[in-house]
Design a protein around this motif. Structure first.
Motif, mmCIF file in Angstrom:
data_model
loop_
_atom_site.group_PDB
_atom_site.id
_atom_site.type_symbol
_atom_site.label_atom_id
_atom_site.label_comp_id
_atom_site.label_asym_id
_atom_site.label_seq_id
_atom_site.Cartn_x
_atom_site.Cartn_y
_atom_site.Cartn_z
ATOM 1 N N ASP A 69 0.817 -1.218 0.000
ATOM 2 C CA ASP A 69 0.000 0.000 0.000
ATOM 3 C C ASP A 69 0.852 1.270 0.000
ATOM 4 O O ASP A 69 0.448 2.297 0.508
ATOM 5 N N TRP A 70 2.027 1.219 -0.633
ATOM 6 C CA TRP A 70 2.937 2.364 -0.663
ATOM 7 C C TRP A 70 2.247 3.621 -1.205
ATOM 8 O O TRP A 70 2.394 4.709 -0.666
ATOM 9 N N MET A 71 1.480 3.481 -2.292
ATOM 10 C CA MET A 71 0.843 4.651 -2.904
ATOM 11 C C MET A 71 -0.172 5.294 -1.961
ATOM 12 O O MET A 71 -0.238 6.524 -1.864
ATOM 13 N N SER A 72 -0.947 4.499 -1.266
ATOM 14 C CA SER A 72 -1.936 5.077 -0.356
ATOM 15 C C SER A 72 -1.271 5.654 0.888
ATOM 16 O O SER A 72 -1.666 6.713 1.377
ATOM 17 N N VAL A 73 -0.247 4.984 1.408
ATOM 18 C CA VAL A 73 0.440 5.470 2.611
ATOM 19 C C VAL A 73 1.173 6.781 2.334
ATOM 20 O O VAL A 73 1.117 7.725 3.118
ATOM 21 N N ASN A 74 1.848 6.864 1.189
ATOM 22 C CA ASN A 74 2.714 8.013 0.925
ATOM 23 C C ASN A 74 2.073 9.124 0.102
ATOM 24 O O ASN A 74 2.490 10.283 0.201
ATOM 25 N N LEU A 75 1.083 8.786 -0.726
ATOM 26 C CA LEU A 75 0.504 9.789 -1.622
ATOM 27 C C LEU A 75 -1.014 9.942 -1.467
ATOM 28 O O LEU A 75 -1.622 10.752 -2.169
ATOM 29 N N ASN A 76 -1.617 9.149 -0.584
ATOM 30 C CA ASN A 76 -3.050 9.237 -0.322
ATOM 31 C C ASN A 76 -3.883 8.994 -1.583
ATOM 32 O O ASN A 76 -4.862 9.673 -1.839
ATOM 33 N N VAL A 77 -3.456 8.031 -2.400
ATOM 34 C CA VAL A 77 -4.198 7.634 -3.593
ATOM 35 C C VAL A 77 -4.482 6.135 -3.509
ATOM 36 O O VAL A 77 -3.993 5.449 -2.609
ATOM 37 N N HIS A 78 -5.240 5.627 -4.440
ATOM 38 C CA HIS A 78 -5.585 4.201 -4.478
ATOM 39 C C HIS A 78 -4.301 3.367 -4.473
ATOM 40 O O HIS A 78 -3.325 3.728 -5.155
ATOM 41 N N PRO A 79 -4.273 2.246 -3.740
ATOM 42 C CA PRO A 79 -3.046 1.440 -3.677
ATOM 43 C C PRO A 79 -2.569 0.930 -5.030
ATOM 44 O O PRO A 79 -1.377 0.659 -5.204
ATOM 45 N N GLU A 80 -3.486 0.805 -6.000
ATOM 46 C CA GLU A 80 -3.109 0.321 -7.323
ATOM 47 C C GLU A 80 -2.784 1.448 -8.307
ATOM 48 O O GLU A 80 -2.537 1.194 -9.485
ATOM 49 N N ALA A 81 -2.792 2.685 -7.836
ATOM 50 C CA ALA A 81 -2.454 3.815 -8.707
ATOM 51 C C ALA A 81 -0.999 3.715 -9.151
ATOM 52 O O ALA A 81 -0.148 3.156 -8.444
ATOM 53 N N THR A 82 -0.722 4.253 -10.327
ATOM 54 C CA THR A 82 0.651 4.335 -10.815
ATOM 55 C C THR A 82 0.900 5.748 -11.337
ATOM 56 O O THR A 82 -0.040 6.473 -11.680
ATOM 57 N N ILE A 83 2.159 6.110 -11.387
ATOM 58 C CA ILE A 83 2.586 7.363 -12.001
ATOM 59 C C ILE A 83 3.524 6.985 -13.137
ATOM 60 O O ILE A 83 4.702 6.671 -12.893
ATOM 61 N N PRO A 84 3.032 6.960 -14.382
ATOM 62 C CA PRO A 84 3.933 6.637 -15.500
ATOM 63 C C PRO A 84 5.128 7.590 -15.571
ATOM 64 O O PRO A 84 6.233 7.171 -15.883
ATOM 65 N N ALA A 85 4.883 8.881 -15.280
ATOM 66 C CA ALA A 85 5.975 9.860 -15.284
ATOM 67 C C ALA A 85 5.474 11.172 -14.729
ATOM 68 O O ALA A 85 4.272 11.446 -14.687
ATOM 69 N N ALA A 86 6.414 11.991 -14.292
ATOM 70 C CA ALA A 86 6.149 13.377 -13.925
ATOM 71 C C ALA A 86 7.272 14.214 -14.528
ATOM 72 O O ALA A 86 8.424 13.772 -14.593
ATOM 73 N N HIS A 87 6.919 15.394 -14.996
ATOM 74 C CA HIS A 87 7.892 16.299 -15.628
ATOM 75 C C HIS A 87 8.023 17.565 -14.789
ATOM 76 O O HIS A 87 7.028 18.072 -14.277
ATOM 77 N N LEU A 88 9.229 18.066 -14.678
ATOM 78 C CA LEU A 88 9.482 19.325 -13.980
ATOM 79 C C LEU A 88 9.803 20.401 -14.997
ATOM 80 O O LEU A 88 10.689 20.227 -15.844
ATOM 81 N N VAL A 89 9.063 21.508 -14.923
ATOM 82 C CA VAL A 89 9.308 22.647 -15.799
ATOM 83 C C VAL A 89 9.339 23.909 -14.955
ATOM 84 O O VAL A 89 8.825 23.939 -13.827
ATOM 85 N N ARG A 90 9.930 24.943 -15.507
ATOM 86 C CA ARG A 90 9.953 26.249 -14.842
ATOM 87 C C ARG A 90 9.509 27.296 -15.852
ATOM 88 O O ARG A 90 9.933 27.276 -17.012
ATOM 89 N N CYS A 91 8.675 28.221 -15.364
ATOM 90 C CA CYS A 91 8.126 29.262 -16.232
ATOM 91 C C CYS A 91 8.633 30.621 -15.770
ATOM 92 O O CYS A 91 8.171 31.148 -14.750
ATOM 93 N N GLY A 92 9.587 31.174 -16.501
ATOM 94 C CA GLY A 92 10.110 32.499 -16.158
ATOM 95 C C GLY A 92 10.706 32.519 -14.771
ATOM 96 O O GLY A 92 11.339 31.564 -14.321
ATOM 97 N N ASP A 93 10.493 33.618 -14.051
ATOM 98 C CA ASP A 93 11.033 33.784 -12.703
ATOM 99 C C ASP A 93 9.974 33.379 -11.686
ATOM 100 O O ASP A 93 9.570 34.143 -10.823
ATOM 101 N N GLY A 94 9.498 32.136 -11.826
ATOM 102 C CA GLY A 94 8.472 31.638 -10.927
ATOM 103 C C GLY A 94 8.861 30.292 -10.373
ATOM 104 O O GLY A 94 9.927 29.756 -10.673
ATOM 105 N N THR A 95 7.966 29.729 -9.586
ATOM 106 C CA THR A 95 8.230 28.424 -9.002
ATOM 107 C C THR A 95 8.154 27.345 -10.072
ATOM 108 O O THR A 95 7.700 27.581 -11.193
ATOM 109 N N ASN A 96 8.598 26.153 -9.733
ATOM 110 C CA ASN A 96 8.595 25.027 -10.655
ATOM 111 C C ASN A 96 7.209 24.404 -10.732
ATOM 112 O O ASN A 96 6.430 24.474 -9.778
ATOM 113 N N LEU A 97 6.905 23.783 -11.857
ATOM 114 C CA LEU A 97 5.670 23.033 -12.032
ATOM 115 C C LEU A 97 6.032 21.557 -12.143
ATOM 116 O O LEU A 97 6.910 21.191 -12.922
#
Length: 196
Positions: A69-97
């Protein structure tokens, strides 16, 4: 008590409470990123890079599926959820997305409206509202209504307009063409501003 004394007292209380609030989380410096989930991560990254002008930095993942149950314990989502990928971008002089794509057996696919609990939007500062709106329209981006200037109150001097990402996420343009906002007349502190 005179009106001036009342304003000074209010400012002292606000400053003291603001400082106390900052002291609550040891070492807090400010937001490092804003994360959100989209239906197609690459299409979202392409939009932020090719239309908005952000810079893509790196991709992480995949994460899951896990046998526990790693996904539910750590991310509060369904235990069978997956994250195929996440991308980090920055827009100008702002915080990251941090742009996520998830799979999950209980995934809701409708976008929240601003009036919904969990509703949200990202705002981008632009120097010239008219040029920015024309640019969005030239790129077939849906702009909601026309720019609206605040003429009084704490947001006096700010002009705003909403627009929509291709997948239905609400975004906003803001501009302060005359350099300052109404709240600055009474407050010593300043909201974060990408111009400074």
């Amino acid at each position: 008590m005179t009106p001036l004394a009342k304003r000074c007292l209010a400012a002292l209380v606000l400053t003291a409470s603001s400082q106390a609030a900052l002291a609550e989380l040891p070492g807090m410096q400010g937001p490092q990123h804003v994360g959100f989930t989209v239906p197609d991560r690459q299409a979202a990254v392409d939009f932020f890079v090719d239309v908005i002008g952000c810079e893509a930095f790196y991709t992480i993942g995949p994460f899951g599926p896990f046998e526990d149950d790693w996904m539910s314990v750590n991310l509060n989502v369904h235990p069978e959820a997956t994250i195929p990928a996440a991308h980090l971008v920055r827009c100008g002089d702002g915080t990251n997305l941090e742009i996520f794509e998830y799979t999950s057996p209980d995934q809701r696919t409708e976008q929240p409206r601003n009036s919904d609990i969990g509703g949200h939007h990202l705002a981008f500062y632009v120097d010239d509202m008219d040029k920015a709106v024309a640019y969005l329209k030239d790129n077939d981006v849906q702009v909601l209504g026309e720019p609206h200037p605040f003429t009084d109150g704490p947001m006096k001097g700010l002009t705003w307009v909403y627009f929509m990402a291709p997948w239905g996420m609400q975004l906003e343009l803001v501009s302060v063409p005359f350099g300052s906002m109404g709240y600055e007349e009474e407050h010593r502190g300043r909201l974060w501003d990408p111009r400074h």
